[in-house]
Design an enzyme around this catalytic site. Structure first.
Site, PDB file in Angstrom:
ATOM      1  N   GLY A 172       2.064   2.109  10.529  1.00 25.93           N
ATOM      2  CA  GLY A 172       3.025   3.328  10.369  1.00 25.93           C
ATOM      3  C   GLY A 172       3.756   3.934  11.716  1.00 25.93           C
ATOM      4  N   ASN A 179       0.866  -1.087   0.012  1.00 29.64           N
ATOM      5  CA  ASN A 179       0.068  -0.001   0.028  1.00 29.64           C
ATOM      6  C   ASN A 179       0.786   1.102  -0.109  1.00 29.64           C
ATOM      7  OD1 ASN A 179      -1.808   1.996   0.437  1.00 29.64           O
ATOM      8  ND2 ASN A 179      -2.200   1.397   2.661  1.00 29.64           N
ATOM      9  N   HIS A 186      -9.616   0.821   4.793  1.00 33.92           N
ATOM     10  CA  HIS A 186      -8.528   0.966   5.424  1.00 33.92           C
ATOM     11  C   HIS A 186      -8.541   1.976   6.766  1.00 33.92           C
ATOM     12  CE1 HIS A 186      -4.047   2.437   6.404  1.00 33.92           C
ATOM     13  NE2 HIS A 186      -3.682   1.197   5.637  1.00 33.92           N
ATOM     14  N   SER A 209       3.340  -2.395  10.228  1.00 34.94           N
ATOM     15  CA  SER A 209       4.731  -2.251  10.552  1.00 34.94           C
ATOM     16  C   SER A 209       5.281  -3.529  10.220  1.00 34.94           C
ATOM     17  CB  SER A 209       5.085  -1.794  11.980  1.00 34.94           C
ATOM     18  OG  SER A 209       4.576  -0.446  12.121  1.00 34.94           O
ATOM     19  N   LYS A 261       0.021   4.099  -0.133  1.00 37.17           N
ATOM     20  CA  LYS A 261      -0.655   5.372   0.081  1.00 37.17           C
ATOM     21  C   LYS A 261      -0.547   6.661  -0.711  1.00 37.17           C
ATOM     22  CE  LYS A 261       0.362   3.368   4.729  1.00 37.17           C
ATOM     23  NZ  LYS A 261       0.038   3.716   6.131  1.00 37.17           N
ATOM     24  N   GLY A 273       5.159   1.365   4.863  1.00 34.95           N
ATOM     25  CA  GLY A 273       6.108   2.019   4.734  1.00 34.95           C
ATOM     26  C   GLY A 273       7.071   0.859   3.978  1.00 34.95           C
ATOM     27  N   GLU A 315      -5.478  -5.223  10.638  1.00 37.01           N
ATOM     28  CA  GLU A 315      -4.483  -4.062  10.512  1.00 37.01           C
ATOM     29  C   GLU A 315      -4.884  -3.538  12.123  1.00 37.01           C
ATOM     30  OE1 GLU A 315      -2.211  -3.165   6.820  1.00 37.01           O
ATOM     31  OE2 GLU A 315      -4.041  -1.845   6.953  1.00 37.01           O
ATOM     32  N   GLU A 320      -6.972   4.347   7.741  1.00 36.34           N
ATOM     33  CA  GLU A 320      -6.624   5.917   7.438  1.00 36.34           C
ATOM     34  C   GLU A 320      -8.007   6.479   6.797  1.00 36.34           C
ATOM     35  OE1 GLU A 320      -2.753   5.438   5.488  1.00 36.34           O
ATOM     36  OE2 GLU A 320      -1.977   4.927   7.294  1.00 36.34           O
TER      37      GLU A 320
HETATM   38  C1  PEP Z   1      -0.622  -0.006   5.862  1.00 36.81           C
HETATM   39  O1  PEP Z   1      -0.717   1.050   5.573  1.00 36.81           O
HETATM   40  O2  PEP Z   1      -1.797  -1.113   5.541  1.00 36.81           O
HETATM   41  C2  PEP Z   1       0.292  -0.522   6.439  1.00 36.81           C
HETATM   42  C3  PEP Z   1       0.348  -1.710   7.315  1.00 36.81           C
HETATM   43  O3  PEP Z   1       1.362   0.678   7.109  1.00 36.81           O
HETATM   44  P1  PEP Z   1       2.905  -0.088   7.604  1.00 36.81           P
HETATM   45  O4  PEP Z   1       3.088  -1.079   7.032  1.00 36.81           O
HETATM   46  O5  PEP Z   1       3.757   1.379   7.363  1.00 36.81           O
HETATM   47  O6  PEP Z   1       2.540  -0.036   8.879  1.00 36.81           O
END
Ligand code: PEP
Length: 257
Positions: A176, A13, A98, A216, A15, A238, A170, A100
């Protein structure tokens, strides 16, 4: 169904990162690094980079997804893009719900449900995100929250539609932040999601469902997470922006079957 009978899937992803030139260069770097991967690989760039990603990934083992879609086919929804429009340009997957989007755009599970119906109708595979906030985690309501989000999103789906649904667990507090759920915590919640799906659609649909962990994930912690029975892949934020990190997660996921 045994985990080894299911193909793992790693989804990146991006973003709101990577313009067209950056997309071209990132896909070019990834191609040789993931060419022997024994798992599905999906990259979800921002809308404006999707066509570039599709053309640069053509002939590779990478598929291109989107990060969101609208629930209507077309109409007076300024600024929105429908699942059918994504399908038309060659998108294969779409991330829905998601955290966000839930946090910054007030997206509710009932909206995720409508988007899911539309995505499936358009012929996309949907990656439905569920997960608890830090407060809910501290209040120990994770199981309840995640199973409600799952039930609302999947409400009224026909069993055969489940073939095109993937669920990503998640935990919001792990996205993040550099904090990861322990592999045991993550596996336990993914097991709860599978049980919830079993209650609705029965055992064979729930066993066939691919459930991802996201939050993460990186080359160091992916081994523990991806080796758990109820975790069939990862949704990566990330680390998906860094070809070496993303490809080592992909290559580990492919080996671990
Ligand atoms: C995500 O945006 O779905 C995600 C898991 O981000 P990160 O790996 O940066 O935590």
């Amino acid at each position: 169904m045994n985990k080894s009978n299911k193909r793992a899937i790693i989804v990146g992803n991006w973003k709101m990162n990577n313009n067209r030139a950056q997309t071209e260069s990132l896909i070019k770097s990834l191609r040789p690094l993931v060419k022997n991967a024994n798992c599905d690989v999906v990259i979800c760039p921002p809308f404006t980079s999707i066509e570039t990603a599709i053309s640069k990934a053509a002939g590779s083992n990478m598929q291109i997804g989107a990060q969101n879609c609208h629930f209507a086919r077309s109409g007076a929804y300024t600024g929105e893009i429908s699942a059918y429009m994504l399908k038309e340009i060659g998108v294969s997957h779409v991330i829905l719900g998601h955290s966000e989007r839930r946090q910054y755009f007030a997206e509710k599970s009932s909206t995720v449900h409508l988007k899911l119906l539309s995505a499936l109708d358009a012929g996309l595979t949907a990656i439905v995100c569920v997960g608890e906030t830090l407060k809910q985690h501290e209040n120990k309501t994770t199981t309840e929250i995640v199973s409600i989000q799952t039930k609302v999103a999947l409400k009224g789906l026909r069993i055969e539609q489940m073939k095109n649904v993937i669920i990503a667990y998640e935990p919001v507090w792990a996205i993040g932040t550099g904090k990861t759920a322990t592999s045991n915590q993550a596996a336990q919640v993914c097991g709860t999601i599978r049980k919830t799906v079993e209650q609705i659609f029965g055992s064979s649909a729930s066993q066939a469902l691919r459930i991802l962990y996201g939050g993460s994930m990186n080359p160091t912690n992916c081994e523990c997470l991806l080796s758990k029975d109820d975790i069939d892949g990862g949704l990566i934020g990330g680390a998906s922006l860094r070809p070496a990190d993303f490809s080592s997660i992909i290559n580990f996921a492919g080996k671990n079957r």
